[in-house]
Write a protein that holds these residues in place. Structure first.
Motif, PDB file in Angstrom:
ATOM      1  N   ASP A 245       0.850  -1.190   0.000  1.00  0.00           N
ATOM      2  CA  ASP A 245       0.000   0.000   0.000  1.00  0.00           C
ATOM      3  C   ASP A 245       0.888   1.243   0.000  1.00  0.00           C
ATOM      4  OD1 ASP A 245      -1.812   2.037   0.519  1.00  0.00           O
ATOM      5  OD2 ASP A 245      -3.088   0.700   1.704  1.00  0.00           O
ATOM      6  N   LEU A 246       0.518   2.217  -0.820  1.00  0.00           N
ATOM      7  CA  LEU A 246       1.282   3.464  -0.834  1.00  0.00           C
ATOM      8  C   LEU A 246       1.322   4.122   0.530  1.00  0.00           C
ATOM      9  CD1 LEU A 246       0.470   5.302  -4.194  1.00  0.00           C
ATOM     10  CD2 LEU A 246       2.692   4.541  -3.359  1.00  0.00           C
ATOM     11  N   ASP A 247       0.288   3.856   1.346  1.00  0.00           N
ATOM     12  CA  ASP A 247       0.275   4.428   2.693  1.00  0.00           C
ATOM     13  C   ASP A 247       1.475   3.951   3.505  1.00  0.00           C
ATOM     14  OD1 ASP A 247      -1.964   5.937   2.293  1.00  0.00           O
ATOM     15  OD2 ASP A 247      -3.346   4.421   3.058  1.00  0.00           O
ATOM     16  N   HIS A 248       1.899   2.688   3.277  1.00  0.00           N
ATOM     17  CA  HIS A 248       3.093   2.193   3.967  1.00  0.00           C
ATOM     18  C   HIS A 248       4.316   3.024   3.579  1.00  0.00           C
ATOM     19  CE1 HIS A 248       0.782  -1.696   4.475  1.00  0.00           C
ATOM     20  NE2 HIS A 248       1.271  -1.490   5.672  1.00  0.00           N
ATOM     21  N   LEU A 249       4.452   3.280   2.275  1.00  0.00           N
ATOM     22  CA  LEU A 249       5.620   4.026   1.804  1.00  0.00           C
ATOM     23  C   LEU A 249       5.577   5.474   2.276  1.00  0.00           C
ATOM     24  CD1 LEU A 249       5.873   2.643  -1.851  1.00  0.00           C
ATOM     25  CD2 LEU A 249       7.012   1.820   0.210  1.00  0.00           C
ATOM     26  N   PHE A 250       4.390   6.066   2.251  1.00  0.00           N
ATOM     27  CA  PHE A 250       4.265   7.443   2.736  1.00  0.00           C
ATOM     28  C   PHE A 250       4.543   7.512   4.240  1.00  0.00           C
ATOM     29  CE2 PHE A 250       1.389   8.376  -1.040  1.00  0.00           C
ATOM     30  CZ  PHE A 250       2.360   9.124  -1.686  1.00  0.00           C
ATOM     31  N   SER A 251       4.141   6.465   4.970  1.00  0.00           N
ATOM     32  CA  SER A 251       4.431   6.436   6.413  1.00  0.00           C
ATOM     33  C   SER A 251       5.928   6.373   6.664  1.00  0.00           C
ATOM     34  CB  SER A 251       3.738   5.234   7.057  1.00  0.00           C
ATOM     35  OG  SER A 251       2.334   5.335   6.965  1.00  0.00           O
ATOM     36  N   ILE A 252       6.632   5.603   5.827  1.00  0.00           N
ATOM     37  CA  ILE A 252       8.094   5.538   5.946  1.00  0.00           C
ATOM     38  C   ILE A 252       8.702   6.908   5.667  1.00  0.00           C
ATOM     39  CG2 ILE A 252      10.177   4.610   4.845  1.00  0.00           C
ATOM     40  CD1 ILE A 252       8.658   1.971   4.479  1.00  0.00           C
ATOM     41  N   ALA A 253       8.206   7.591   4.623  1.00  0.00           N
ATOM     42  CA  ALA A 253       8.727   8.923   4.279  1.00  0.00           C
ATOM     43  C   ALA A 253       8.454   9.922   5.409  1.00  0.00           C
ATOM     44  CB  ALA A 253       8.102   9.403   2.969  1.00  0.00           C
TER      45      ALA A 253
END
Length: 523
Positions: A245-253
């Motif tokens: 999920d892009l939300d995972h990547l945005f959370s990492i950022a």
């Protein structure tokens, strides 16, 4: 009536309905319209881009009862039989299972006979690169001078394996991979015709997962319809694909920007709980950093209707372009190193921590100075600072006079900071500054880093300043070297202090112990 899969139901039956291969369609349409017909065609391209479909449309164009045309009628007996795979004069051969020379000779022996029903006898040989060398040699003569009523259409995913003698006898057309927006648009058209609702984010995810193949995209769409009970939703598609999920990547950022390593590791744990692929996660992460760099340097290229557009622009505004370049490399290299890691999760976590370790550190997080800069109480070459308009004497310039103090006052991050840390001041004039950089560190000499350093210097002195960086060996007394020297001195003092401790000396003498210097950290 039995269900027909979407890949077959929506297979294009005319040149006009073929998606994404306009360059090939244009050339074939002109040739058919002007009756400039070649005897052998070669279609190349990856799986699912339309090679076999194009071959069947061309066979219809050649055998339509209305005549040779770029717009076959689709209703005559020849067109209908070709669409259903029952046309006697269309011979489709799978070269992967008919590789031997005897099979090719038997096939070509029938070429001399006139077509039974159609205008031309059309041979479609799929995966032609799988033929043996003997089989290729057997078809060369017929391929070069076939009977007037014979047309060859060859298709392959690997044209490099086809002998040059065969390639030179064919008109070659390279079919392109489909772009994700093109695939998503076609899927949307199909779903509207099928009266099935779908979320735009779900279609984009399916399009990316298809990796350029329209057939793969339609197969995934069939699976998504079944998985979602007739609805296409983003969350269900991600679950079906095991996608990140892009939300995972945005959370990492977000955690990276906040300097919160624990939050980054929590995301990795959440992904492990959902059994998501860490290899795919790193692939998607590299894609995210690519889109972030585009948002920074060419924001107009980010589509207005992209669902994550606003969040991309927000994160892009908070990151240094130089760091985004570095982060992209870290993600790509982390994926390459994944097979060497103890396990995939460990490899993914180390990649996250590498991002964290190399992130730009703001002044308030590094005690009022940029990470890696010489400390205020550390040894420097000189405490004096060159004023604008003053030129250092050669002997002094080699010692880096004033550069440490200038750099300490600059607010630099990322690659610009690393570049400045490894430079020495050569000359400082009213409108020009010359720095020296050892050829050992030439990899730091990137234009974005130079531009940012020049802008920062201009802001520091309050007027435009031209920056020149010369690649040559100097004294080596750079801010980075000073910081390293200071660390070494503090480390030596710490080691000496531990060695002189009465209890430590007693343990060493009693147990014949050895002091592990790497375990000592200076305070």
């Amino acid at each position: 009536m039995s269900y027909q899969v979407l890949a077959r139901k929506w297979r294009p039956r005319t040149f006009a309905s073929l998606v994404g291969q306009e360059h090939v369609v244009r050339a074939l349409t002109h040739a058919l319209t002007e009756q400039r017909l070649h005897h052998a065609y070669l279609f190349t391209g990856t799986r699912g881009v339309g090679k076999t479909t194009l071959a069947r449309i061309l066979a219809k164009a050649l055998n339509c009862e209305s005549g040779v045309t770029a717009t076959p009628c689709g209703v005559c007996s020849a067109c209908r039989e070709i669409d259903s795979g029952r046309f006697v004069d269309l011979l489709e051969v799978d070269a992967a299972t008919n590789t031997k020379v005897d099979e090719m000779r038997q096939l070509l022996e029938n070429a001399v006979y006139a077509p039974t029903r159609g205008r031309f006898k059309v041979y479609v040989i799929d995966e032609v690169h799988m033929l043996s060398n003997s089989a290729f040699n057997a078809m060369l003569k017929t391929l070069e001078e076939p009977p007037e009523h014979v047309k060859f259409i060859l298709a392959t995913t690997d044209p490099q394996k086809i002998p040059v003698t065969v390639l030179s006898r064919c008109l070659q057309f390279n079919l392109k991979q489909m772009t994700p927006p093109l695939i998503a648009g076609h899927l949307k058209h199909i779903l509207e015709a099928e009266s099935i609702s779908a979320e735009a984010a779900a279609l984009q995810l399916l399009a990316r997962s298809a990796a350029g193949s329209m057939r793969d995209a339609l197969s995934l769409l069939d699976q998504a319809i079944a998985h979602g009970s007739g609805k296409i939703e983003g969350a269900q598609v991600r679950e079906m694909l095991g996608a990140v999920d892009l939300d995972h990547l945005f959370s990492i950022a977000d955690a990276l920007l906040a300097g919160d390593a624990a939050a980054m590791l929590q995301v990795a744990d959440d992904m492990a709980t959902r059994s998501l692929s860490f290899d795919t996660a790193l692939q998607e992460m590299a894609g995210l950093f690519t889109r972030l760099q585009i948002a920074q340097l060419a924001p107009q290229a980010i589509a207005d209707d992209l669902p994550e557009r606003s969040r991309l622009l927000e994160i892009a505004a908070r990151l240094d372009p130089e760091f985004v370049q570095l982060a992209y490399q870290i993600a790509v290299h982390g994926r390459q190193e994944l097979p060497l890691a103890p396990d995939e999760q460990a490899g993914f976590i180390m990649t996250l921590l590498r991002l964290y370790a190399f992130r730009p550190v703001p002044d308030d997080e590094s005690g009022g100075r940029q990470q890696g800069a010489a400390p205020a109480d550390g040894p420097v070459a000189s405490s004096s600072t060159l004023a604008p308009g003053q030129t250092a004497a050669p002997a002094e310039a080699g010692a880096g006079v004033g550069w440490h103090d200038i750099l300490a006052a600059l607010k630099l991050g990322g690659m610009a900071r690393e570049l400045a840390q490894h430079c020495e001041l050569r000359e400082l004039g009213k409108a020009r500054m010359v720095l020296g950089l050892s050829p050992t560190h030439r990899h730091l000499l990137m234009k974005p880093a130079q531009d940012k350093l020049q802008q920062s210097l201009a802001g520091h002195f309050g007027h435009p300043l031209q920056l020149a960086i010369e690649l040559e060996e100097g004294s080596g007394d750079t801010p980075a070297a000073a910081a390293q020297r200071d660390h070494r001195e503090r480390m030596d003092r710490a080691i000496a202090s531990v060695e002189q401790d009465g209890f430590v000396r007693q343990v060493i003498e009693t147990f014949d112990a050895t002091l592990i210097e790497s375990s000592i950290k200076p305070i």
